[in-house]
Write an enzyme that holds these catalytic residues in place. Structure first.
Site, PDB file in Angstrom:
ATOM      1  N   ASP A  51      13.411  -3.985  -5.049  1.00  0.00           N
ATOM      2  CA  ASP A  51      13.737  -4.965  -4.010  1.00  0.00           C
ATOM      3  C   ASP A  51      14.388  -6.160  -4.698  1.00  0.00           C
ATOM      4  O   ASP A  51      13.785  -7.227  -4.826  1.00  0.00           O
ATOM      5  CB  ASP A  51      12.459  -5.370  -3.269  1.00  0.00           C
ATOM      6  CG  ASP A  51      11.810  -4.186  -2.604  1.00  0.00           C
ATOM      7  OD1 ASP A  51      12.180  -3.875  -1.470  1.00  0.00           O
ATOM      8  OD2 ASP A  51      10.956  -3.537  -3.236  1.00  0.00           O
TER       9      ASP A  51
ATOM     10  N   GLY B 277       0.801  -1.217   0.000  1.00  0.00           N
ATOM     11  CA  GLY B 277       0.000   0.000   0.000  1.00  0.00           C
ATOM     12  C   GLY B 277       0.835   1.269   0.000  1.00  0.00           C
ATOM     13  O   GLY B 277       2.038   1.248  -0.231  1.00  0.00           O
ATOM     14  N   TYR B 278       0.143   2.385   0.266  1.00  0.00           N
ATOM     15  CA  TYR B 278       0.722   3.727   0.136  1.00  0.00           C
ATOM     16  C   TYR B 278       1.332   3.837  -1.268  1.00  0.00           C
ATOM     17  O   TYR B 278       2.508   4.063  -1.451  1.00  0.00           O
ATOM     18  CB  TYR B 278       1.771   4.009   1.223  1.00  0.00           C
ATOM     19  CG  TYR B 278       1.814   5.484   1.573  1.00  0.00           C
ATOM     20  CD1 TYR B 278       0.962   6.009   2.552  1.00  0.00           C
ATOM     21  CD2 TYR B 278       2.646   6.365   0.897  1.00  0.00           C
ATOM     22  CE1 TYR B 278       0.968   7.361   2.845  1.00  0.00           C
ATOM     23  CE2 TYR B 278       2.656   7.716   1.183  1.00  0.00           C
ATOM     24  CZ  TYR B 278       1.820   8.205   2.164  1.00  0.00           C
ATOM     25  OH  TYR B 278       1.829   9.549   2.454  1.00  0.00           O
ATOM     26  N   LEU B 279       0.438   3.639  -2.216  1.00  0.00           N
ATOM     27  CA  LEU B 279       0.860   3.401  -3.601  1.00  0.00           C
ATOM     28  C   LEU B 279       1.484   4.633  -4.261  1.00  0.00           C
ATOM     29  O   LEU B 279       1.083   5.761  -3.990  1.00  0.00           O
ATOM     30  CB  LEU B 279      -0.341   2.913  -4.423  1.00  0.00           C
ATOM     31  CG  LEU B 279      -1.023   1.655  -3.871  1.00  0.00           C
ATOM     32  CD1 LEU B 279      -2.253   1.308  -4.707  1.00  0.00           C
ATOM     33  CD2 LEU B 279      -0.056   0.478  -3.849  1.00  0.00           C
TER      34      LEU B 279
ATOM     35  N   GLN C 208      14.792  -9.572  -2.916  1.00  0.00           N
ATOM     36  CA  GLN C 208      13.466 -10.201  -2.787  1.00  0.00           C
ATOM     37  C   GLN C 208      13.036 -10.816  -4.115  1.00  0.00           C
ATOM     38  O   GLN C 208      12.571 -11.958  -4.171  1.00  0.00           O
ATOM     39  CB  GLN C 208      12.463  -9.138  -2.342  1.00  0.00           C
ATOM     40  CG  GLN C 208      11.003  -9.515  -2.498  1.00  0.00           C
ATOM     41  CD  GLN C 208      10.084  -8.414  -2.024  1.00  0.00           C
ATOM     42  OE1 GLN C 208       9.870  -8.264  -0.832  1.00  0.00           O
ATOM     43  NE2 GLN C 208       9.534  -7.630  -2.935  1.00  0.00           N
TER      44      GLN C 208
ATOM     45  N   GLY D 103       5.847   3.741  -8.731  1.00  0.00           N
ATOM     46  CA  GLY D 103       6.527   2.445  -8.880  1.00  0.00           C
ATOM     47  C   GLY D 103       5.503   1.320  -8.913  1.00  0.00           C
ATOM     48  O   GLY D 103       5.545   0.432  -9.779  1.00  0.00           O
ATOM     49  N   HIS D 104       4.540   1.384  -7.973  1.00  0.00           N
ATOM     50  CA  HIS D 104       3.468   0.369  -7.959  1.00  0.00           C
ATOM     51  C   HIS D 104       2.636   0.471  -9.242  1.00  0.00           C
ATOM     52  O   HIS D 104       2.228  -0.539  -9.813  1.00  0.00           O
ATOM     53  CB  HIS D 104       2.541   0.579  -6.757  1.00  0.00           C
ATOM     54  CG  HIS D 104       3.220   0.478  -5.420  1.00  0.00           C
ATOM     55  ND1 HIS D 104       3.360   1.548  -4.579  1.00  0.00           N
ATOM     56  CD2 HIS D 104       3.789  -0.574  -4.779  1.00  0.00           C
ATOM     57  CE1 HIS D 104       3.981   1.164  -3.470  1.00  0.00           C
ATOM     58  NE2 HIS D 104       4.259  -0.111  -3.567  1.00  0.00           N
TER      59      HIS D 104
ATOM     60  N   GLN E  70      12.234  -4.345  -9.403  1.00  0.00           N
ATOM     61  CA  GLN E  70      13.680  -4.556  -9.219  1.00  0.00           C
ATOM     62  C   GLN E  70      14.218  -3.731  -8.056  1.00  0.00           C
ATOM     63  O   GLN E  70      15.342  -3.912  -7.618  1.00  0.00           O
ATOM     64  CB  GLN E  70      14.435  -4.183 -10.498  1.00  0.00           C
ATOM     65  CG  GLN E  70      14.367  -5.266 -11.553  1.00  0.00           C
ATOM     66  CD  GLN E  70      14.951  -4.831 -12.880  1.00  0.00           C
ATOM     67  OE1 GLN E  70      15.717  -3.870 -12.960  1.00  0.00           O
ATOM     68  NE2 GLN E  70      14.574  -5.519 -13.935  1.00  0.00           N
TER      69      GLN E  70
ATOM     70  N   SER F 147       7.386   3.960  -0.631  1.00  0.00           N
ATOM     71  CA  SER F 147       6.358   4.451   0.294  1.00  0.00           C
ATOM     72  C   SER F 147       7.030   5.148   1.474  1.00  0.00           C
ATOM     73  O   SER F 147       6.496   6.084   2.045  1.00  0.00           O
ATOM     74  CB  SER F 147       5.503   3.291   0.791  1.00  0.00           C
ATOM     75  OG  SER F 147       5.021   2.544  -0.308  1.00  0.00           O
TER      76      SER F 147
HETATM   77  P1  AMP Z   1       6.055  -2.448  -1.444  1.00  0.00           P
HETATM   78  O1  AMP Z   1       4.672  -1.892  -1.403  1.00  0.00           O
HETATM   79  O2  AMP Z   1       7.106  -1.434  -1.079  1.00  0.00           O
HETATM   80  O3  AMP Z   1       6.203  -3.757  -0.724  1.00  0.00           O
HETATM   81  O4  AMP Z   1       6.353  -2.767  -2.966  1.00  0.00           O
HETATM   82  C1  AMP Z   1       5.504  -3.592  -3.721  1.00  0.00           C
HETATM   83  C2  AMP Z   1       6.165  -3.914  -5.021  1.00  0.00           C
HETATM   84  O5  AMP Z   1       6.446  -2.696  -5.719  1.00  0.00           O
HETATM   85  C3  AMP Z   1       7.518  -4.620  -4.848  1.00  0.00           C
HETATM   86  O6  AMP Z   1       7.637  -5.625  -5.826  1.00  0.00           O
HETATM   87  C4  AMP Z   1       8.515  -3.516  -5.057  1.00  0.00           C
HETATM   88  O7  AMP Z   1       9.762  -3.962  -5.547  1.00  0.00           O
HETATM   89  C5  AMP Z   1       7.803  -2.665  -6.094  1.00  0.00           C
HETATM   90  N1  AMP Z   1       8.328  -1.294  -6.061  1.00  0.00           N
HETATM   91  C6  AMP Z   1       8.420  -0.491  -4.977  1.00  0.00           C
HETATM   92  N2  AMP Z   1       9.003   0.688  -5.322  1.00  0.00           N
HETATM   93  C7  AMP Z   1       9.304   0.592  -6.640  1.00  0.00           C
HETATM   94  C8  AMP Z   1       9.926   1.468  -7.581  1.00  0.00           C
HETATM   95  N3  AMP Z   1      10.382   2.670  -7.235  1.00  0.00           N
HETATM   96  N4  AMP Z   1      10.058   1.045  -8.853  1.00  0.00           N
HETATM   97  C9  AMP Z   1       9.616  -0.192  -9.222  1.00  0.00           C
HETATM   98  N5  AMP Z   1       9.016  -1.063  -8.386  1.00  0.00           N
HETATM   99  C10 AMP Z   1       8.860  -0.670  -7.113  1.00  0.00           C
END
Ligand code: AMP
Length: 279
Positions: free
Chosen positions: A150, A31-33, A153, A36-37, A148, A186
């Protein structure tokens, strides 16, 4: 768009699509989209017929209660955005739905999870492994989208899916950045303007390190250049700068393969940031 807080309802709904041989894409998030999301969701919408976005702040992947408590939330805004993006379904479970009782099962990775994030956030990947395995079993997506950003992960999940013969293609999506180079996260919401400026040194150090590797092949020199740039920013507390092979996520001390990435973790105030570039 329909929001499911329970597993049974979502499964029944997805079953109707599977019966029609429609392809399903899953975008797991906390969340807190941000943009990137959105990039992950856009890919899923381009490549599959039904996109499910999950929002779940997975408590068992946080190794500090303070970090979990401080994780930003914005349910209403996120749902509005997902509606505008025309996502088919949102899976928004509570902790009780995901963990009705304390799990006895855990996914323990071997060497790959003991370094970098695994070393600095003990237990983190055990939590990631279990929640991703659960989400993949609940949604059974044809494709699952990971950023990418993460990188460790992403590589671990790819390996887990291969090791366990999980029937989903893991699609990796490049990092989306601000104009300053700062990778969207986020957690950036908790940075002041000054801290954000300091945080842009992370991408600067990665770019300089990459240039050094491409110029001289010197991994050690590249690390030193990166550390110097980070150490010049008083507010930035570096955890690690490591150069790894993307094939097996092992730390390399020589640049021999193309499939190499430079990874950084650093804290600014009490906000922990990670980033990487592929060489
Ligand atoms: P999170 O909500 O931070 O757990 O991220 C969810 C998904 O979005 C994960 O697969 C992250 O790698 C991806 N993600 C987070 N930030 C970015 C970004 N700046 N660019 C690309 N993917 C992202």
């Amino acid at each position: 768009m329909e929001v499911f807080k329970d597993i049974i309802g979502l499964r029944q709904q997805l079953h109707t699509h599977r019966m029609k041989e429609q392809t399903i894409g899953l975008v797991p998030t906390m969340g807190y989209l941000h943009q990137g999301h959105i990039e992950l969701i856009t890919r899923s919408k381009q490549q599959t017929e039904i996109t499910v976005c999950s929002i779940f702040v997975n408590p068992i992947q946080f190794n500090s209660k303070e970090d979990l408590d401080n994780y930003p939330k914005s349910e209403e805004k996120d749902l509005l955005l997902l509606e505008q993006l025309n996502v088919s379904y949102v899976f928004y479970p509570s902790v009780e739905v995901m963990y009705p009782s304390k799990a006895e099962t855990s996914i323990r990775f071997k060497n790959m999870a003991d370094i970098l994030e695994g070393e600095w956030r003990p237990g983190h990947f055990v939590g990631v492994g279990l929640v991703v395995a659960k989400l993949l079993n609940i949604v059974q997506p044809d494709k699952t989208y990971f950023g990418q950003k993460d990188l460790q992960q992403l590589i671990l999940v790819k390996k887990m899916v291969a090791d366990l013969n999980i029937n989903s293609e893991i699609v990796s999506v490049p990092i989306v950045r601000e104009a300053s180079g700062l990778a969207l996260s986020s957690r950036n919401a908790r940075l002041t303007d000054n801290q954000k400026e300091a945080a842009s040194s992370i991408f600067k150090c990665l770019t300089a390190a990459k240039e050094e590797i491409l110029k001289s092949g010197g991994v050690l020199a590249a690390k030193q250049i990166a550390l110097k740039i980070l150490n010049n920013e008083k507010e930035v507390l570096t955890e690690y700068v490591e150069i790894v092979s993307m094939d097996n996520f092992e730390i390399v001390d020589k640049y021999t393969v193309d499939n190499t990435a430079i990874c950084v973790a650093a804290s600014i105030g009490n906000v922990r940031l990670i980033d990487n570039v592929v060489v």
